[in-house]
Design a protein around this motif. Structure first.
Motif, PDB file in Angstrom:
ATOM      1  N   PRO A 292      15.485  -1.045   1.645  1.00  0.00           N
ATOM      2  CA  PRO A 292      16.364  -2.129   1.182  1.00  0.00           C
ATOM      3  C   PRO A 292      16.335  -3.290   2.171  1.00  0.00           C
ATOM      4  O   PRO A 292      16.008  -3.111   3.352  1.00  0.00           O
ATOM      5  N   VAL A 293      16.655  -4.483   1.687  1.00  0.00           N
ATOM      6  CA  VAL A 293      16.722  -5.631   2.577  1.00  0.00           C
ATOM      7  C   VAL A 293      17.778  -5.332   3.644  1.00  0.00           C
ATOM      8  O   VAL A 293      18.800  -4.716   3.374  1.00  0.00           O
ATOM      9  N   GLY A 294      17.494  -5.692   4.866  1.00  0.00           N
ATOM     10  CA  GLY A 294      18.381  -5.389   5.981  1.00  0.00           C
ATOM     11  C   GLY A 294      17.916  -4.180   6.775  1.00  0.00           C
ATOM     12  O   GLY A 294      18.412  -3.931   7.861  1.00  0.00           O
ATOM     13  N   SER A 295      16.973  -3.404   6.233  1.00  0.00           N
ATOM     14  CA  SER A 295      16.408  -2.282   6.981  1.00  0.00           C
ATOM     15  C   SER A 295      15.434  -2.851   8.015  1.00  0.00           C
ATOM     16  O   SER A 295      15.026  -4.012   7.923  1.00  0.00           O
ATOM     17  N   PRO A 296      15.049  -2.059   9.013  1.00  0.00           N
ATOM     18  CA  PRO A 296      14.097  -2.574  10.004  1.00  0.00           C
ATOM     19  C   PRO A 296      12.777  -3.052   9.396  1.00  0.00           C
ATOM     20  O   PRO A 296      12.126  -3.923   9.955  1.00  0.00           O
TER      21      PRO A 296
ATOM     22  N   PHE B  82      12.444  -4.579   6.421  1.00  0.00           N
ATOM     23  CA  PHE B  82      12.603  -5.646   5.439  1.00  0.00           C
ATOM     24  C   PHE B  82      13.774  -6.532   5.850  1.00  0.00           C
ATOM     25  O   PHE B  82      14.927  -6.141   5.760  1.00  0.00           O
ATOM     26  N   THR B  83      13.466  -7.739   6.297  1.00  0.00           N
ATOM     27  CA  THR B  83      14.502  -8.681   6.715  1.00  0.00           C
ATOM     28  C   THR B  83      14.425  -9.937   5.855  1.00  0.00           C
ATOM     29  O   THR B  83      13.369 -10.293   5.351  1.00  0.00           O
ATOM     30  N   ALA B  84      15.564 -10.597   5.712  1.00  0.00           N
ATOM     31  CA  ALA B  84      15.626 -11.848   4.956  1.00  0.00           C
ATOM     32  C   ALA B  84      16.579 -12.796   5.664  1.00  0.00           C
ATOM     33  O   ALA B  84      17.611 -12.380   6.180  1.00  0.00           O
ATOM     34  N   THR B  85      16.205 -14.063   5.688  1.00  0.00           N
ATOM     35  CA  THR B  85      17.005 -15.087   6.352  1.00  0.00           C
ATOM     36  C   THR B  85      17.347 -16.178   5.350  1.00  0.00           C
ATOM     37  O   THR B  85      16.449 -16.756   4.739  1.00  0.00           O
ATOM     38  N   PRO B  86      18.655 -16.470   5.160  1.00  0.00           N
ATOM     39  CA  PRO B  86      19.019 -17.572   4.257  1.00  0.00           C
ATOM     40  C   PRO B  86      18.680 -18.919   4.875  1.00  0.00           C
ATOM     41  O   PRO B  86      18.721 -19.084   6.094  1.00  0.00           O
ATOM     42  N   GLY B  87      18.335 -19.869   4.027  1.00  0.00           N
ATOM     43  CA  GLY B  87      17.996 -21.212   4.483  1.00  0.00           C
ATOM     44  C   GLY B  87      18.812 -22.250   3.728  1.00  0.00           C
ATOM     45  O   GLY B  87      19.751 -21.930   3.010  1.00  0.00           O
ATOM     46  N   PRO B  88      18.425 -23.509   3.849  1.00  0.00           N
ATOM     47  CA  PRO B  88      19.163 -24.583   3.173  1.00  0.00           C
ATOM     48  C   PRO B  88      18.996 -24.523   1.659  1.00  0.00           C
ATOM     49  O   PRO B  88      17.990 -24.045   1.148  1.00  0.00           O
TER      50      PRO B  88
END
Length: 183
Positions: A27-31, A33-39
């Motif tokens: 799942p996103v947030g696991s080591p 799989f990372t995701a970063t919000p942008g503008p």
């Protein structure tokens, strides 16, 4: 005869255990799989898996997003040479069930998959599924990007319609209040 059957059974068991499929979900947030919000509601993500044991594998990366939009991404692998322990072959890469385009370079040493503008639905479980075959210590990495669609939310539509209604009422009122004066 008994020894031959026992040897055949052991060989079959070894083959089945060696070629059994491996499956993992990240799942996103696991080591992995990372995701970063942008503008403006955009997201950038990175996903990977390393040390994939010999045999077939299926990795599924899951995520949900706050708004509808479109996703794009690439997945790549590399090896020292074809058939080496770190050689890995993609069988397929799917984004919400849509197949990515697979390419190969260097005689199969480098492989990549890519797809652009895949519809992503808000609040729904979206998936990236990577399947392939590892020769003992395979690895791959990928990047994904998301951009929200330009379709306004229902509340925005309602405000826009109220605004148009107010403009129409104001122009109608102004026409009625103007008196015609003859000289």
């Amino acid at each position: 005869m008994k020894k031959a059957l026992l040897a055949a059974g052991a060989a079959t068991l070894a083959f089945v255990s060696f070629s059994s499929a491996q499956a993992a979900t990240f799942p996103v947030g696991s080591p992995n799989f990372t995701a970063t919000p942008g503008p403006n509601g955009t997201f950038a993500g990175a996903f990977f898996n390393t040390g994939i044991a010999a045999g077939a594998f299926t990795d599924t990366f899951t995520f949900t997003l706050p708004s509808d939009g479109f996703g794009s991404g690439t997945v790549t692998t590399s090896a020292n040479f074809v058939g080496s322990a770190n050689d890995l072959d993609f069988t397929s890469v799917l984004i919400n069930g849509v197949a990515a385009d697979l390419t190969s370079a260097g005689g199969g040493v480098f492989e990549s998959a890519y797809k652009n503008m895949i519809p992503i639905v808000a609040g729904q479980l979206n998936t990236i599924t990577v399947t392939g075959f590892s020769r003992g210590n395979g690895a791959y990495g990928g990047q994904a990007s998301f951009i929200p669609s330009a379709v306004p939310e229902p509340a925005t539509w309602a405000m826009m319609l109220v605004g148009f209604a107010m403009l129409g009422a104001a122009s109608r009122y102004r026409r009625r209040s103007q008196a015609v004066v003859y000289a």
